[in-house]
Design a protein around this motif. Structure first.
Motif, short mmCIF file in Angstrom:
data_model
loop_
_atom_site.label_atom_id
_atom_site.label_comp_id
_atom_site.label_asym_id
_atom_site.label_seq_id
_atom_site.Cartn_x
_atom_site.Cartn_y
_atom_site.Cartn_z
N ILE A 31 0.83 -1.20 0.00
CA ILE A 31 0.00 0.00 0.00
C ILE A 31 0.87 1.25 0.00
N ILE A 32 0.51 2.22 -0.84
CA ILE A 32 1.24 3.48 -0.95
C ILE A 32 0.28 4.63 -0.66
N ARG A 33 0.68 5.52 0.25
CA ARG A 33 -0.12 6.69 0.58
C ARG A 33 0.78 7.70 1.29
N SER A 34 0.30 8.92 1.45
CA SER A 34 1.12 9.92 2.16
C SER A 34 0.27 10.73 3.13
N ASN A 35 -0.90 10.22 3.50
CA ASN A 35 -1.83 10.99 4.33
C ASN A 35 -1.54 10.85 5.82
N TYR A 36 -0.31 11.16 6.20
CA TYR A 36 0.08 11.12 7.62
C TYR A 36 -0.29 12.43 8.30
N LEU A 37 -0.23 12.43 9.63
CA LEU A 37 -0.73 13.59 10.36
C LEU A 37 0.30 14.71 10.48
N TRP A 38 1.50 14.40 10.94
CA TRP A 38 2.45 15.46 11.28
C TRP A 38 3.21 15.95 10.06
N GLU A 39 3.63 17.21 10.11
CA GLU A 39 4.28 17.81 8.95
C GLU A 39 5.55 17.08 8.56
N GLU A 40 6.31 16.61 9.56
CA GLU A 40 7.55 15.89 9.26
C GLU A 40 7.24 14.63 8.45
N SER A 41 6.21 13.90 8.89
CA SER A 41 5.85 12.66 8.20
C SER A 41 5.27 12.96 6.83
N TYR B 4 6.69 11.17 3.47
CA TYR B 4 5.91 10.22 2.67
C TYR B 4 5.44 10.85 1.35
N GLU B 5 5.22 12.15 1.34
CA GLU B 5 4.84 12.80 0.09
C GLU B 5 6.03 12.84 -0.88
N HIS B 6 7.23 13.04 -0.33
CA HIS B 6 8.44 12.95 -1.14
C HIS B 6 8.48 11.59 -1.84
N SER B 7 8.11 10.57 -1.10
CA SER B 7 8.12 9.23 -1.64
C SER B 7 7.06 9.04 -2.72
N VAL B 8 5.84 9.51 -2.44
CA VAL B 8 4.77 9.35 -3.43
C VAL B 8 5.15 10.05 -4.74
N ALA C 5 7.32 3.94 1.54
CA ALA C 5 8.38 4.93 1.66
C ALA C 5 9.64 4.53 0.89
N THR C 6 9.62 3.37 0.24
CA THR C 6 10.86 2.84 -0.34
C THR C 6 11.66 3.87 -1.15
N PRO C 7 11.06 4.54 -2.15
CA PRO C 7 11.89 5.47 -2.94
C PRO C 7 12.37 6.66 -2.13
N GLY C 8 11.48 7.25 -1.33
CA GLY C 8 11.85 8.43 -0.56
C GLY C 8 12.88 8.11 0.50
N SER C 9 12.71 6.98 1.16
CA SER C 9 13.64 6.54 2.18
C SER C 9 15.04 6.37 1.61
N GLY C 10 15.13 5.66 0.47
CA GLY C 10 16.43 5.47 -0.16
C GLY C 10 17.03 6.79 -0.61
N HIS C 11 16.18 7.67 -1.11
CA HIS C 11 16.65 8.96 -1.64
C HIS C 11 17.25 9.83 -0.54
N VAL C 12 16.54 9.97 0.57
CA VAL C 12 17.06 10.85 1.64
C VAL C 12 18.20 10.18 2.41
N PHE C 13 18.18 8.85 2.50
CA PHE C 13 19.27 8.17 3.21
C PHE C 13 20.56 8.21 2.38
N ALA C 14 20.44 8.10 1.06
CA ALA C 14 21.62 8.21 0.20
C ALA C 14 22.26 9.59 0.36
N ALA C 15 21.42 10.64 0.41
CA ALA C 15 21.95 11.99 0.57
C ALA C 15 22.63 12.13 1.93
N THR C 16 22.04 11.52 2.96
CA THR C 16 22.61 11.56 4.30
C THR C 16 23.98 10.86 4.33
N LEU C 17 24.07 9.72 3.66
CA LEU C 17 25.34 8.97 3.61
C LEU C 17 26.39 9.73 2.80
#
Lengths: 105, 416
Positions: free
Chosen positions: B78-88, B92-96, B371-383
Motif C-alpha cells: 500500500i502506498i499513501r502519504s496521508n500522515y498527520l504530522w508535517e515531518e511525516s 511520505y509525500e516525497h516518496s509518493v 516509503a521505499t523510494p523516498g527513504s532510499g533517496h534521503v538516506f543516500a543523501a545523508t550517507l
C-alpha cells in the motif's frame, strides 16, 4: 497461538488470555533530579530486542489478572520459563538483568 | 539492456533467447567506499541513489538471504502519504512523488497503480480523527477527501455500509493518489539500476561483526564471505536492525514484531481500490493476478520467527467478512509473517548514530513499503554528505533523548 503457563494459576493457557507487557527487569533510574537525559532515554526507549532468549512481562488479563515474567526464545517462540513478578530471572535461562550489549561476553 | 518496444519486438522475433540477467552476482571486493547492510527495497534504493545522484559507485549491498526476500516481498504494497504530522507528510509525500515517475526513472515497470486508498471510520471518534487528518493533509498540499458511506460504497462497490454490522462504516478518507505497486519489481528495478551504475549486490553474505578503529570509527564488517572494509556503513536491516547495531555496541529504541498478511485464491476483478480499516485491523486490495491481498495487525509479542498466531489472521478475516460479505466463501491461499522494527513513536529513524561512520535507516515498522523510494533517496543523501537530508533531519536517533518525538502512533490513522 502460544500456550503460556501462568506461574500463579499453574496452568498452560492459550495466548488470548494474556497481554504481552514488554521487556522485563527494567529498573526505573533515580532519584529523578539526578538522572540524565541519556539515562531517561535508555530507561524509556532503548531495548535489547534480542534474537534469541528474551525476558519479558506478561499479564494474565483474562485469568488471575496478575503480572509475571517469562523467558522466551524469539526465534522459535518457545517459552523457556515463566516465573513470578519480583523473582530473579532463573540462572539457567541466560543473562539475568537487562544490560547494554557491550557489557556481555 | 534497456527495455523498450523495440527490444520487446526484437526479442519476440528472435525467440526470446537474448535476454540477459538483470544484475551481476559478484564476489565481494576487499574494500568499498560505502557498505549498505540489507538488500531490501530501502537498501537497494539507497545504493541506487548513492550511485545515480551522488556519484558514489564503489558501493556494496550485503544481503544475508536473497534480495527483496524480507519485508519487501512480504508486505501488502500500500502506498499513501496521508500522515498527520508535517515531518511525516514531507517524508511520505516525497516518496509518493518519486513513485509517480519511478517506472520511467528505472526503465522498469514497478506497476505503480494510484487507484485510491480509502481509510474507513467506524465511530464518532474515528470520524473526528479522520477529518482532522484530512484537514491537516490539505493544509500541507496533500490530497485527501471525506466521503459519506454512500460515496465510499460508490468508490468501492463491494463495501458493506449497512448500519446493522458490528462496526458500521460512518464515512471514509480517500487519498486518490494513493495505491499499490508491484513489490518484487521495486526491489528488482532498483537492483538492476544500481548494478548498472557499478554497485555490487552481494547475496548470501551475512554480516557477523562491525569493525572499528581505536577512535571508534567503523572500518568495515566481517561477513560469512570474509571481511570487507568501508569507512561508511549504512544499516537498512528492518526487523534485524537491533541485531546488527548490537555488533557496534548500540542499543536501539526498537522492538521487532511479526506482522502477518494473507492472500485469497484469485478471482475476477472485484475491488478497484485499497480499503483500510485501522480500527478493526483489516486492509484489502486486489492484485493484478486477482488475489485479494489482506493485511492483519501485528502480534503482541516480539519475535524473529517470520510467522505469527493464527488468531491474528482470523481476527482480521472476521472484519474482512463483515466489511466485504462477498469474501465469505473465498478460500485463502497463503499466509505469512514479516518482522517489522517498531519505534516508540511509530516514526522511522534515518541518520547518524553515536558511532562515527555508522548510519542507520530503520524503524519503518508496519508501513515501510510506501516509503521505499523516498527513504532510499534521503538516506543516500545523508550517507553521501555525512549530514542529514533536510527531509530526514527530524527523524534522528537523538529525538529519543531530546524528547522531540514524531508521535504518529497517537495519530490513530497509522496502520499498526
Amino acid at each position: 497461538m502460544l500456550l503460556i503457563r501462568c506461574p500463579y494459576c499453574g496452568m498452560d493457557r492459550p495466548e488470548i488470555e494474556f497481554r504481552h507487557a514488554g521487556a522485563a527487569h527494567i529498573t526505573r533510574p533515580g532519584p529523578p533530579d539526578r538522572v540524565s537525559d541519556e539515562e531517561w532515554a535508555a530507561f524509556l526507549y532503548l531495548r535489547d530486542n534480542p534474537k534469541g532468549r528474551v525476558a519479558e512481562r506478561w499479564r494474565h488479563v483474562h485469568g488471575c489478572g496478575r503480572f509475571f515474567n517469562a523467558v522466551r526464545d524469539t526465534v522459535t517462540d518457545v517459552f523457556v520459563a515463566t516465573y513470578k513478578a519480583g523473582e530473579a530471572r532463573p540462572p539457567e535461562t541466560g543473562p539475568g538483568e537487562s544490560q547494554p550489549m557491550e557489557a556481555r561476553p | 539492456m534497456k527495455f523498450s518496444l523495440f527490444s520487446l519486438l526484437h526479442q519476440g522475433l528472435t525467440g526470446n533467447q537474448g535476454w540477459q540477467p538483470q544484475w551481476r552476482d559478484p564476489a565481494p571486493k576487499p574494500a568499498y567506499d560505502v557498505i549498505i547492510v540489507g538488500a531490501g527495497g530501502h537498501g537497494l534504493a539507497t545504493a541506487y541513489y548513492l550511485a545515480k545522484e551522488h556519484g558514489i559507485r564503489n558501493v556494496a549491498v550485503l544481503e544475508k538471504g536473497w534480495l527483496g526476500g524480507g519485508n519487501t516481498g512480504r508486505n501488502t504494497t500500500i502506498i499513501r502519504s496521508n500522515y498527520l504530522w508535517e515531518e511525516s507528510e514531507a517524508l511520505y509525500e516525497h516518496s509518493v512523488k518519486l513513485w509517480e515517475t519511478l517506472s520511467h526513472e528505472l526503465n522498469y515497470n514497478v506497476m505503480y497503480s494510484p487507484r485510491g486508498v480509502m481509510m474507513l471510520a467506524h465511530s464518532v471518534h474515528d470520524v473526528q480523527v479522520t477529518k482532522r487528518h484530512i484537514h491537516a493533509n490539505r493544509l500541507a498540499g496533500i490530497d485527501n477527501e471525506w466521503l459519506t458511506p454512500e460515496q465510499a460504497q460508490e468508490f468501492c462497490p463491494i463495501l458493506n455500509i449497512s448500519r446493522e454490522i458490528r462496526f458500521p462504516v460512518l464515512g471514509a478518507a480517500l487519498q486518490r493518489r494513493g495505491g499499490v505497486a508491484r513489490h518484487d519489481a521495486v526491489a528488482w528495478g532498483y537492483a538492476r539500476g544500481a548494478d548498472r551504475l557499478g554497485v555490487d549486490i552481494i547475496q548470501n553474505c551475512e554480516v557477523t561483526a562491525i569493525r572499528r578503529d581505536a577512535s571508534g570509527r567503523v572500518t568495515g564488517v566481517d561477513t560469512t564471505r570474509g571481511p570487507i572494509s568501508a569507512r561508511r556503513i549504512g544499516v537498512v536491516a528492518a526487523g534485524h536492525t537491533s541485531v546488527i547495531m548490537g555488533m557496534a555496541g548500540l542499543r536501539m529504541p526498537l522492538e521487532s514484531f511479526p506482522l502477518q498478511a494473507l492472500v485469497s485464491e484469485p478471482v475476477k476483478p472485484v475491488m478497484p481500490c485499497v480499503v483500510m480499516s485501522n480500527t478493526i485491523h483489516a486492509y484489502m486490495s486486489q492484485s493484478d493476478k486477482g488475489e485479494l491481498v489482506i493485511g492483519a495487525g501485528t502480534d503482541q509479542y516480539t519475535s524473529y520467527s517470520q510467522t505469527g498466531g493464527l488468531h491474528i489472521s482470523q481476527h482480521t478475516l472476521d472484519a474482512i467478512c463483515e466489511l466485504f460479505p462477498m469474501t465469505r466463501r473465498l478460500r485463502m491461499l497463503r499466509n505469512w509473517g514479516g518482522i517489522v522494527d517498531v519505534t516508540p513513536d511509530r516514526s522511522p529513524i534515518i541518520g547518524r548514530t553515536p558511532v562515527p561512520g555508522l548510519y542507520v535507516n530503520c524503524g519503518w515498522g508496519t508501513g515501510g513499503f510506501k516509503a521505499t523510494p523516498g527513504s532510499g533517496h534521503v538516506f543516500a543523501a545523508t550517507l553521501a554528505r555525512e549530514e542529514p537530508h533536510p527531509i530526514a533531519a527530524p527523524f534522528t536517533l537523538e529525538r529519543f533523548t531530546t524528547g522531540r518525538l514524531i508521535d504518529e502512533a497517537a495519530a490513530a490513522a497509522v496502520a499498526h
